[in-house]
Enzyme design. Structure first.
Site, mmCIF file in Angstrom:
data_model
loop_
_atom_site.group_PDB
_atom_site.id
_atom_site.type_symbol
_atom_site.label_atom_id
_atom_site.label_comp_id
_atom_site.label_asym_id
_atom_site.label_seq_id
_atom_site.Cartn_x
_atom_site.Cartn_y
_atom_site.Cartn_z
ATOM 1 N N LYS A 284 84.711 29.727 42.088
ATOM 2 C CA LYS A 284 83.262 29.973 42.192
ATOM 3 C C LYS A 284 82.513 28.667 42.426
ATOM 4 O O LYS A 284 81.430 28.663 43.014
ATOM 5 C CB LYS A 284 82.735 30.737 40.979
ATOM 6 C CG LYS A 284 82.824 30.007 39.626
ATOM 7 C CD LYS A 284 81.676 29.087 39.336
ATOM 8 C CE LYS A 284 81.931 28.241 38.098
ATOM 9 N NZ LYS A 284 80.879 27.243 37.845
ATOM 10 N N THR B 87 76.282 30.277 39.166
ATOM 11 C CA THR B 87 76.402 28.949 39.774
ATOM 12 C C THR B 87 75.828 28.905 41.186
ATOM 13 O O THR B 87 75.339 27.865 41.627
ATOM 14 C CB THR B 87 77.885 28.517 39.763
ATOM 15 O OG1 THR B 87 78.458 28.885 38.509
ATOM 16 C CG2 THR B 87 78.053 27.038 39.939
HETATM 17 O O1 LIG Z 1 80.530 26.152 35.211
HETATM 18 C C1 LIG Z 1 79.350 26.071 35.066
HETATM 19 C C2 LIG Z 1 78.513 27.227 34.689
HETATM 20 O O2 LIG Z 1 79.294 28.309 34.282
HETATM 21 C C3 LIG Z 1 78.654 24.781 35.303
HETATM 22 O O3 LIG Z 1 78.442 24.654 36.642
HETATM 23 P P1 LIG Z 1 78.276 23.225 37.316
HETATM 24 O O4 LIG Z 1 79.537 22.448 37.020
HETATM 25 O O5 LIG Z 1 78.088 23.529 38.760
HETATM 26 O O6 LIG Z 1 77.075 22.568 36.707
#
Ligand SMILES: O=C(CO)COP(=O)(O)O
Ligand SMILES: NC(=O)C1=CN([C@@H]2O[C@H](COP(=O)(O)OP(=O)(O)OC[C@H]3O[C@@H](n4cnc5c(N)ncnc54)[C@H](OP(=O)(O)O)[C@@H]3O)[C@@H](O)[C@H]2O)C=CC1
Length: 310
Positions: free
Chosen positions: A175, A232
């Site tokens: 993701k 995300t």
């Molecule tokens: O995994 C995440 C939210 O579930 C954090 O996302 P980021 O690493 O893109 O900040």
């Protein structure tokens, strides 16, 4: 059961704060240059229940919250001290050097440990502020998974359980790649409709990859896959999404910020090419992140793909 968090970044610190609602938690970092407030988690004051240390702690449950690309180095320094415990990987990525997932790396380095994965939609800042969050706890050993689920749930941190470690872990890793693509679409001014297309087709390729690796497709529709993809790919709180925005806008991005999806895209593209798994969005993000492609060219390549059945 005693709990320690290994890795004092934003996520490790947030988990320590949240779990200290249930009992004392030790937070370990290889070098701690702050006191009381971690600059990676601004505005969060550590509660008294969290003790911070640079000496690797002994605890029944060790949550490993170092980034996926750091897992190899972390394990070569510390694996012997981690064996025989319950090790919960909190990393979302695929190791570029070996093509392995963090849980597999933990299991190979610590063959007598019980390995689990904690993943799902959850920004560190939300968890640390005590906002309600639902996550997936994946463990191949159903009984151990049940114990960990109860040991690590709090009134506001709800853990759902699965034995599909591969599906849960790959959902969390992939993701991030699709979130970068969503950021590119918005950053390049392609619009919300283009982003929806990327999320949907991205989810299709996440599922294709995970199933090829032995995952149950249903796991991908849960918190660890679709749930985390939605979060995300739609929030500027996400570092992966923000990195994609900067690519789309041709702006610089701070290289010190952890962006798991960039290396993971390259790892996934290499595996997909070798094993014949169709991963068009991830492959383009690998090209963009590796500097081999420009945004205009990536969009043209995506739109020029043959028309097919959904
Ligand atoms: O995994 C995440 C939210 O579930 C954090 O996302 P980021 O690493 O893109 O900040
Ligand atoms: N932040 C979030 O909202 C969420 C993050 N995650 C996942 O958690 C994982 C960690 O991310 P996050 O905490 O945000 O990252 P950060 O960038 O905030 O912190 C990374 C931490 O890892 C430490 N580290 C790096 N290499 C090593 C090593 N070899 N040994 C020990 N410590 C090391 C760094 O220490 P040093 O300063 O010494 O380099 C730093 O404290 C990632 O896989 C991420 O996807 C999952 C859900 C939410």
């Amino acid at each position: 059961m005693s709990v320690a968090v290994l890795g004092a970044g934003a996520f490790g610190t947030a988990l320590a704060v949240a779990l200290s609602a249930k009992g004392p938690v030790t937070l370990w970092g290889r070098r701690i240059e702050w006191q009381g407030q971690n600059p990676l988690l601004p505005g969060v004051v550590l509660p008294g229940g969290v003790s911070v240390t640079e000496n690797l702690p002994d605890a029944d449950i060790l949550l490993v919250a170092v980034p996926a690309q750091a897992m190899g180095g972390f394990l070569s320094d510390h694996a012997p001290a981690l064996d025989q415990r319950a090790l919960v990987s909190c990393a979302k990525g695929i190791d570029l050097a070996t093509g392995r997932s963090p849980a597999r790396m933990l299991a190979e380095a610590c063959p007598n440990a019980t390995v689990a994965v904690l993943t799902g939609p959850s920004f560190a800042a939300d968890i640390a502020r005590g906002l309600p969050t639902a996550l997936t706890l994946a463990c191949a050993d159903a009984e151990a998974g049940h114990r960990l689920q109860h040991a690590l749930s709090t009134p506001v941190l709800r853990l759902y359980r699965t034995t599909d470690v591969t599906g849960a872990e790959l959902g969390g890793a992939l993701k991030n790649v699709i979130a970068i693509a969503a950021g590119v679409a918005i950053g390049a001014g392609l619009g919300d409709s283009a982003r929806a297309a990327i999320i949907t087709r991205g989810f299709a390729e996440m599922t294709r990859f995970a199933v090829a690796k032995g995952a149950d497709p249903e796991t991908l529709t849960g918190l660890s896959g679709l749930g985390d993809l939605i979060l995300t790919a739609t929030s500027e709180q996400s570092r992966n999404f923000r990195y994609g925005l900067s690519l789309g806008r041709a702006e610089a991005f701070d290289p010190h910020v952890t962006v798991e999806g960039a290396a993971t895209a390259r790892a996934v593209a290499a595996i997909a090419a070798r094993e014949g798994i169709e991963m068009p969005v991830s492959t383009l993000i690998a090209g963009l992140a590796g500097g081999r492609l420009g945004v205009k060219q990536a969009v043209e390549l995506l739109l020029a793909r043959p028309l097919k059945e959904e």
